[in-house]
Design an enzyme around this catalytic site. Structure first.
Site, mmCIF file in Angstrom:
data_model
loop_
_atom_site.group_PDB
_atom_site.id
_atom_site.type_symbol
_atom_site.label_atom_id
_atom_site.label_comp_id
_atom_site.label_asym_id
_atom_site.label_seq_id
_atom_site.Cartn_x
_atom_site.Cartn_y
_atom_site.Cartn_z
ATOM 1 N N CYS A 404 7.618 8.486 0.113
ATOM 2 C CA CYS A 404 8.046 7.915 -1.255
ATOM 3 C C CYS A 404 6.921 7.188 -1.939
ATOM 4 O O CYS A 404 6.122 7.989 -2.460
ATOM 5 C CB CYS A 404 9.376 7.005 -1.201
ATOM 6 N N HIS A 530 12.773 10.158 1.841
ATOM 7 C CA HIS A 530 12.897 9.177 2.919
ATOM 8 C C HIS A 530 13.712 9.731 4.249
ATOM 9 O O HIS A 530 14.854 9.470 4.433
ATOM 10 C CB HIS A 530 13.613 7.999 2.584
ATOM 11 N N GLU A 532 13.344 8.324 7.057
ATOM 12 C CA GLU A 532 13.840 7.521 7.931
ATOM 13 C C GLU A 532 15.243 7.369 8.124
ATOM 14 O O GLU A 532 15.885 7.009 8.974
ATOM 15 C CB GLU A 532 13.009 6.493 7.874
HETATM 16 N N1 GLN Z 1 8.224 2.831 -6.739
HETATM 17 C C1 GLN Z 1 8.132 4.261 -6.529
HETATM 18 C C2 GLN Z 1 9.482 4.796 -7.482
HETATM 19 O O1 GLN Z 1 10.066 4.168 -7.925
HETATM 20 C C3 GLN Z 1 8.405 4.511 -5.210
HETATM 21 C C4 GLN Z 1 9.827 4.138 -4.778
HETATM 22 C C5 GLN Z 1 10.084 3.978 -3.098
HETATM 23 O O2 GLN Z 1 8.921 4.081 -2.471
HETATM 24 N N2 GLN Z 1 11.343 4.011 -2.884
HETATM 25 O O3 GLN Z 1 9.401 6.083 -7.868
#
Ligand code: GLN
Length: 565
Positions: A404, A530, A532
């Site tokens: 992410c 994600h 995970e």
């Molecule tokens: N801050 C980043 C976004 O909003 C990544 C978000 C995250 O890592 N969950 O896209």
């Protein structure tokens, strides 16, 4: 008239029918918080499921937040994300991992959700001018939410974990609702109350003290609930004498006083409970039909053995900004455990605050590490340090996984240093950057006027043939969960791919970049989603597994028999 009657029948059915054939296990906690109530609830669910009983679980959280989405990971640990985009308490992650379930946002009930619903009904006049009160209106709402979720799941048994500690003021309405629900469905056969407590050991002779347990059971009884089973957390197993005392003074069968000593792994808890006949006691008590024991227990034992007796170990550096509380990265840690077990490899985690990369030597910080993970995160703090860490991994052939925010960091780093776009940045950290390599997608921007809306939940990724992602996922698609607002700007995709940063996974319409892999590097991968949150003991996250395999290869060389598929 017909519509009116049908609506009436529906409302009645909604309230009455669900109570037929419903069975609930309520899990409460006493003495102190952090007893592992969630692991106990998850383990009970796993054991019932292993006997062929359909289970689901609900977490009740006595806080006023509507959901965990706005909660600081420092304070509350990771925000866990579900298929339907629900941002929930991390205990739901344990339920999904132990019971191999897919839950939805309704499986997490908070005081905030309950009050919001009651207040909305009050404003619509649904209470017909009555005084709206905690009892019965809030308690009825809690009961309805629990029953509706249980019914929609089609489970034989619903495990309801009551967050907080018995005796807390804010847990009282939930205890009262659980007590009433127990009566509604038939207290003897259809409801069971499992209470988790602490049995401390005091003094030089190491005497086990049962008094705190007795007091907490008394608190529970004050709320009108007599527990059917008591799970005692203790350093070592509690002895027969202490079990006898608890049975006598807390009015529970001795067979139902369960000893839960500190385990070597949370995944050992189901086995510890099973050895004491927990599932058999519950099955008998609730009149459940006993199915043949399925092979799940055997597979679980193999999985546990992989954790407890690894043949090798690697160390992975987690470079993030919430590193002082390991719960902030709970699903990553569990993903490494899952991946490590199958590879018979212990995965040690070294948390490093990314800011340290701004002032300290990366080589020194990463000394002895075999791989790097940059996990998700929000806000500007710590970003430049993450970029230093990603650069170090890229330049020194260290296995790297970015998730992410980590995917966005890897993309910015490569844009700046390989593609020569010196001012490349994300509009999250630098709103006026001339090169917004990461930006808010127009469709997310349009959802609200307030800087966009989060892209949440499960979406499909199409994976390119012949890529590393394709071999790790074993196919051309994957469905993973998302929680982000920013993403790779399409205007830069060609330039980035030209310098070797290949987007081997994209949304099905091809517009959103989902996976990146760097050509010519042993393992440098990142994903916007994600993985995970979908990692399970017996089916680990493919990307975490890929990182661990690459780390093993780096440490032990290619000849150690680990294959890529
Ligand atoms: N801050 C980043 C976004 O909003 C990544 C978000 C995250 O890592 N969950 O896209």
């Amino acid at each position: 008239m017909l519509v009116f009657m049908l609506t009436f029948i529906y409302i009645i059915a909604d309230r009455i029918i669900p109570l037929i054939h419903m069975k609930f296990i309520f899990v409460s906690g006493g003495v102190i918080s952090g007893l592992g109530k969630g692991i106990t609830a998850s383990s009970i669910g796993f054991l019932l499921k292993s006997r062929g009983i359909k289970v689901t679980s609900i977490k009740v959280d006595p806080y006023l937040n509507i959901d965990a989405g706005t909660m600081n990971p420092y304070e509350h640990g990771e925000v866990y994300v579900l298929d339907d985009g629900g941002e929930v308490d991390l205990d739901l992650g344990n339920y999904e991992r132990f019971m191999d379930l897919k839950l939805g946002r309704d499986n997490n009930i908070t005081t905030g959700k309950v009050y919001r619903s009651v207040i909305e009904k009050e404003r619509k006049g649904e209470y017909l001018g009555k005084t709206v009160q905690i009892v019965p209106h809030i308690t009825n709402e809690i009961k309805e939410m629990i029953v509706r979720t249980a019914r929609n799941s089609d489970a034989d048994v619903t495990i309801v974990e009551l967050g907080g500690t018995v005796g807390d003021m804010e847990s009282m309405p939930f205890l009262e609702a659980a007590r009433q629900l127990g009566r509604d469905i038939g207290r003897e056969e259809n409801a069971m109350f499992v209470h988790c407590t602490l049995v401390p050991i005091m003094g030089s002779v190491g005497e086990e003290k049962t008094k705190p347990t007795q007091h907490s059971v008394r608190d529970l009884m004050n709320a009108g609930i007599r527990p059917d089973m008591i799970v005692c957390r203790c350093r070592e197993g509690i002895n027969d004498q202490a079990k006898g005392k608890i049975s006598m003074f807390c009015d529970v069968d001795k067979d139902a006083v369960i000893s839960c000593p500190d385990a070597r792994s949370i995944y050992e808890v189901p086995i510890i409970l099973d050895r004491q006949g927990v599932a058999d006691y519950i099955i008998k008590h609730m009149g459940l039909k006993l199915m043949a024991k399925d092979p799940a227990i055997e597979q679980w034992n193999v999985f546990l053995d992989g954790i407890l007796s690894p043949e090798r170990t690697v160390e992975i550096a987690v470079v993030g900004k919430y590193t002082t509380l390991s719960d902030s990265y709970m699903s990553h840690i569990e993903s490494f455990v899952h991946a490590g077990s199958g590879l018979r490899c212990g995965v040690k985690i070294r948390f490093i605050d990314s800011d340290r990369f701004m002032s300290e030597d990366p080589e020194h910080l990463l000394e002895g590490c075999d791989g790097i993970l940059i996990p998700g995160g929000f806000g500007t703090r710590g970003i430049e340090g993450m970029i230093v860490a990603a650069r170090f991994a890229r330049e020194h052939d260290i296995p790297f996984l970015g998730i992410c925010l980590g995917f966005q960091i890897a993309t910015i780093e490569i844009a700046r240093d390989v593609a020569g776009i010196a001012k490349a940045d994300s509009t999250e950290f630098s709103p006026d950057t001339p090169d917004p390599v990461i930006c808010i997608m127009p469709e997310q921007r349009n959802i609200t006027g307030m800087g966009g809306t989060m892209r949440l939940g499960r979406f499909r990724t199409a994976i390119s043939e012949g890529s590393k992602a394709c071999s790790l996922y074993g196919g051309r698609v994957c469905d993973e969960r998302h929680r982000h607002r920013y993403e790779v700007n399409q205007d830069y995709v060609q330039r980035l791919e030209k310098c070797g940063w290949r987007f081997s996974g994209r949304s099905e319409d091809g517009r959103r970049m989902e996976i990146g892999e760097l050509e010519g590097h042993p393992f440098f991968m990142a994903a916007q989603f994600h993985p995970e949150f979908n990692s399970r003991p017996l089916s680990p996250s493919p990307l975490h597994r890929g990182l661990v395999m690459a780390a093993i290869k780096k440490k032990y060389g290619a000849g150690d028999g680990i294959s890529e598929d």
